[in-house]
Design a protein around this motif. Structure first.
Motif, mmCIF file in Angstrom:
data_model
loop_
_atom_site.group_PDB
_atom_site.id
_atom_site.type_symbol
_atom_site.label_atom_id
_atom_site.label_comp_id
_atom_site.label_asym_id
_atom_site.label_seq_id
_atom_site.Cartn_x
_atom_site.Cartn_y
_atom_site.Cartn_z
ATOM 1 N N HIS A 162 0.864 -1.190 0.000
ATOM 2 C CA HIS A 162 0.000 0.000 0.000
ATOM 3 C C HIS A 162 0.896 1.235 0.000
ATOM 4 O O HIS A 162 2.120 1.119 0.137
ATOM 5 C CB HIS A 162 -0.963 0.002 1.198
ATOM 6 C CG HIS A 162 -0.320 -0.243 2.544
ATOM 7 N ND1 HIS A 162 -1.030 -0.284 3.713
ATOM 8 C CD2 HIS A 162 0.985 -0.449 2.904
ATOM 9 C CE1 HIS A 162 -0.214 -0.501 4.734
ATOM 10 N NE2 HIS A 162 1.003 -0.611 4.256
ATOM 11 N N SER A 214 0.682 3.545 2.231
ATOM 12 C CA SER A 214 0.758 4.073 3.602
ATOM 13 C C SER A 214 2.179 4.244 4.161
ATOM 14 O O SER A 214 2.381 5.126 5.002
ATOM 15 C CB SER A 214 -0.091 3.212 4.536
ATOM 16 O OG SER A 214 -1.445 3.255 4.139
ATOM 17 N N ARG A 249 0.275 -6.668 -4.784
ATOM 18 C CA ARG A 249 -0.214 -7.724 -3.907
ATOM 19 C C ARG A 249 -0.285 -9.040 -4.660
ATOM 20 O O ARG A 249 -0.674 -9.062 -5.835
ATOM 21 C CB ARG A 249 -1.591 -7.374 -3.347
ATOM 22 C CG ARG A 249 -1.482 -6.337 -2.254
ATOM 23 C CD ARG A 249 -2.786 -6.044 -1.595
ATOM 24 N NE ARG A 249 -2.705 -4.698 -1.013
ATOM 25 C CZ ARG A 249 -3.711 -4.074 -0.438
ATOM 26 N NH1 ARG A 249 -4.887 -4.661 -0.366
ATOM 27 N NH2 ARG A 249 -3.546 -2.873 0.052
ATOM 28 N N GLN A 284 -2.672 3.391 -5.854
ATOM 29 C CA GLN A 284 -3.369 4.038 -4.749
ATOM 30 C C GLN A 284 -2.913 5.491 -4.671
ATOM 31 O O GLN A 284 -1.883 5.870 -5.233
ATOM 32 C CB GLN A 284 -3.007 3.375 -3.413
ATOM 33 C CG GLN A 284 -3.587 1.980 -3.234
ATOM 34 C CD GLN A 284 -3.335 1.454 -1.836
ATOM 35 O OE1 GLN A 284 -2.415 1.882 -1.138
ATOM 36 N NE2 GLN A 284 -4.151 0.504 -1.416
ATOM 37 N N GLU A 318 -2.319 7.936 -1.471
ATOM 38 C CA GLU A 318 -2.351 8.112 -0.032
ATOM 39 C C GLU A 318 -2.517 9.600 0.265
ATOM 40 O O GLU A 318 -1.968 10.447 -0.444
ATOM 41 C CB GLU A 318 -1.014 7.636 0.554
ATOM 42 C CG GLU A 318 -1.023 7.450 2.044
ATOM 43 C CD GLU A 318 -1.689 6.124 2.434
ATOM 44 O OE1 GLU A 318 -1.989 5.321 1.528
ATOM 45 O OE2 GLU A 318 -1.895 5.906 3.638
ATOM 46 N N PHE A 320 -3.418 1.180 11.524
ATOM 47 C CA PHE A 320 -2.743 2.488 11.571
ATOM 48 C C PHE A 320 -3.700 3.665 11.700
ATOM 49 O O PHE A 320 -3.280 4.812 11.617
ATOM 50 C CB PHE A 320 -1.820 2.665 10.363
ATOM 51 C CG PHE A 320 -2.360 2.055 9.091
ATOM 52 C CD1 PHE A 320 -2.156 0.717 8.816
ATOM 53 C CD2 PHE A 320 -3.071 2.830 8.183
ATOM 54 C CE1 PHE A 320 -2.659 0.144 7.657
ATOM 55 C CE2 PHE A 320 -3.570 2.260 7.021
ATOM 56 C CZ PHE A 320 -3.364 0.904 6.753
ATOM 57 N N PRO A 329 -10.765 3.928 2.083
ATOM 58 C CA PRO A 329 -10.540 3.654 3.496
ATOM 59 C C PRO A 329 -9.833 4.845 4.130
ATOM 60 O O PRO A 329 -8.978 5.471 3.500
ATOM 61 C CB PRO A 329 -9.638 2.421 3.484
ATOM 62 C CG PRO A 329 -9.016 2.400 2.135
ATOM 63 C CD PRO A 329 -9.930 3.130 1.207
ATOM 64 N N PHE A 342 -5.922 8.777 4.433
ATOM 65 C CA PHE A 342 -6.821 7.962 3.604
ATOM 66 C C PHE A 342 -5.993 7.279 2.522
ATOM 67 O O PHE A 342 -4.880 7.719 2.198
ATOM 68 C CB PHE A 342 -7.935 8.819 2.977
ATOM 69 C CG PHE A 342 -7.447 9.903 2.047
ATOM 70 C CD1 PHE A 342 -7.262 9.649 0.700
ATOM 71 C CD2 PHE A 342 -7.179 11.182 2.543
ATOM 72 C CE1 PHE A 342 -6.814 10.651 -0.144
ATOM 73 C CE2 PHE A 342 -6.735 12.179 1.687
ATOM 74 C CZ PHE A 342 -6.551 11.929 0.346
ATOM 75 N N GLY A 343 -6.532 6.214 1.985
ATOM 76 C CA GLY A 343 -5.824 5.477 0.933
ATOM 77 C C GLY A 343 -6.786 5.200 -0.211
ATOM 78 O O GLY A 343 -7.527 4.230 -0.208
HETATM 79 N N1 PHE Z 1 -3.354 1.337 3.325
HETATM 80 C C1 PHE Z 1 -4.694 0.845 3.382
HETATM 81 C C2 PHE Z 1 -4.891 -0.253 2.320
HETATM 82 O O1 PHE Z 1 -4.196 -0.282 1.354
HETATM 83 C C3 PHE Z 1 -5.727 1.897 3.144
HETATM 84 C C4 PHE Z 1 -5.752 2.996 4.169
HETATM 85 C C5 PHE Z 1 -4.947 4.095 4.058
HETATM 86 C C6 PHE Z 1 -6.624 2.920 5.230
HETATM 87 C C7 PHE Z 1 -5.010 5.127 4.972
HETATM 88 C C8 PHE Z 1 -6.706 3.930 6.163
HETATM 89 C C9 PHE Z 1 -5.904 5.025 6.043
HETATM 90 O O2 PHE Z 1 -5.765 -1.072 2.462
#
Ligand code: PHE
Length: 341
Positions: free
Chosen positions: A172, A174, A198, A212, A214, A254, A286, A310-311
């Motif tokens: 991700h 993140s 993934r 994604q 972020e 997180f 999310p 957020f992601g």
């Molecule tokens: N990193 C998470 C994912 O890929 C998504 C996410 C990012 C959730 C930031 C909350 C905050 O599933």
């Protein structure tokens, strides 16, 4: 039969053959038969040696006349066939130089790039910086620093591509949260678009590589209200219209509290299709308030700072926006697909 009679008869026959020849080949056959080096006329002139001088002069004249007559007919027909052949060729090769040239075919940006640039514009206008992180990550940034304990199922070998040296392909975007806090401190507003990986079964909505975006804001007294404001600005900018959303509690180590923001599937209007797995809803965003452990991992004091993160699933978003029903189109490189954007 006298030579003169033979000649006259031969002239009539040859003239008919030359005049009626159906094509260049038949004409040539007739020419060889009568006018050729071993043809009928040549045969007659050989026999002239047996004639008296007077007869020879007379037959010679006659022979010349016949020869000229037949040669003229031959030349006329031959020119006719050549003209017809040329006409046919010209008709076949005809080129209209007044036709307009085909227009230039400009290249286009991939739909993912287009959306990424739009979102970068939007967020920079809201005071966010666009930052980058490595695709090959350490376990620390991808998991530990994000409060994902060693036994968490997200680390499962099925989901993560591990390198032999212990690095991994980030699952991700993140990890960029922590890298950005380390680098820039607080207050902080960043977005980090990029590729993630993934180890998943491929189908219409799953690829091993996807995108994604972020987002993170760290400041004093950041609330869920702030977060929702940015989420809504984002969705309005992307879709250019109201989309139906729902907020569910979501668990990510997180964030605390964590949420799943779903949008109603724009492909089927909520009726259910392969992209929304028949549920009518698509998980798109999310998000949540940054967990104190993550702030600490980034070198910030959670007593002083807090934030939201957020992601955004960029790949899903592109599919929703353009009504693409199979994720595999995006990386297939098929120009018939790409030219539509
Ligand atoms: N990193 C998470 C994912 O890929 C998504 C996410 C990012 C959730 C930031 C909350 C905050 O599933």
């Amino acid at each position: 039969m006298s030579i003169a009679d033979t000649l006259t008869e031969l002239e009539t026959r040859a003239a008919a053959l030359l005049d009626d020849a159906e094509d260049a080949e038949a004409l040539e056959t007739a020419r060889v038969e009568f006018l050729g080096r071993k043809g009928a006329l040549a045969g007659i002139s050989k026999e002239m040696g047996r004639l008296t001088p007077e007869e020879r002069a007379q037959v010679g004249r006659l022979l010349n006349g016949v020869k000229q007559n037949l040669e003229a007919r031959y030349e006329t027909r031959k020119a006719g066939f050549e003209r017809a052949a040329l006409d046919a060729r010209l008709a076949g090769e005809w080129l209209d130089l007044t036709l307009p040239a085909p227009g230039p075919r400009p290249g286009r940006l991939h739909p993912l790039t287009q959306i990424m640039r739009e979102l970068e514009d939007l967020f920079t206008s809201l005071g966010f910086a666009v930052v980058d992180g490595p695709e090959v990550e350490t376990e620390w940034y991808n998991f530990d620093a994000l409060n994902i304990p060693p036994a968490h199922p997200a680390r499962d070998a099925q989901d993560t591509f591990w390198m032999e040296d212990g690095h991994l392909l980030r699952t991700h975007t993140s990890p960029v949260q922590v890298r950005a806090m380390e680098r820039f401190g607080a207050p902080l507003r960043i977005i980090a678009p990029g590729r993630v990986f993934r180890n998943e079964e491929l189908d219409a909505s799953h690829e091993h590589t996807f995108y994604q975006l972020e987002g993170m804001m760290v400041d004093r007294h950041v609330s869920v209200g702030h977060m929702l404001y940015f989420m809504k600005s984002l969705l309005a900018a992307i879709f250019g219209r109201e989309v139906t959303v729902r907020l569910r509690p979501g668990f990510f180590p997180f964030v605390e509290p964590g949420f799943e923001l779903d949008i109603q599937c724009l492909l089927c209007g909520g009726k259910g299709c392969p992209v929304c797995k028949q549920s009518g809803w698509v998980e798109l965003l999310p998000c949540g308030l940054v967990h104190p452990n993550v702030l600490r991992a980034g070198g910030l004091d959670p007593e002083e700072w807090n934030g939201f993160a957020f992601g955004l699933g960029l790949t899903r978003l592109v599919m929703m926006r353009y009504g693409i029903d199979d994720i595999r189109h995006l990386a297939a490189g098929d120009l018939r697909f790409l030219r539509q954007f």
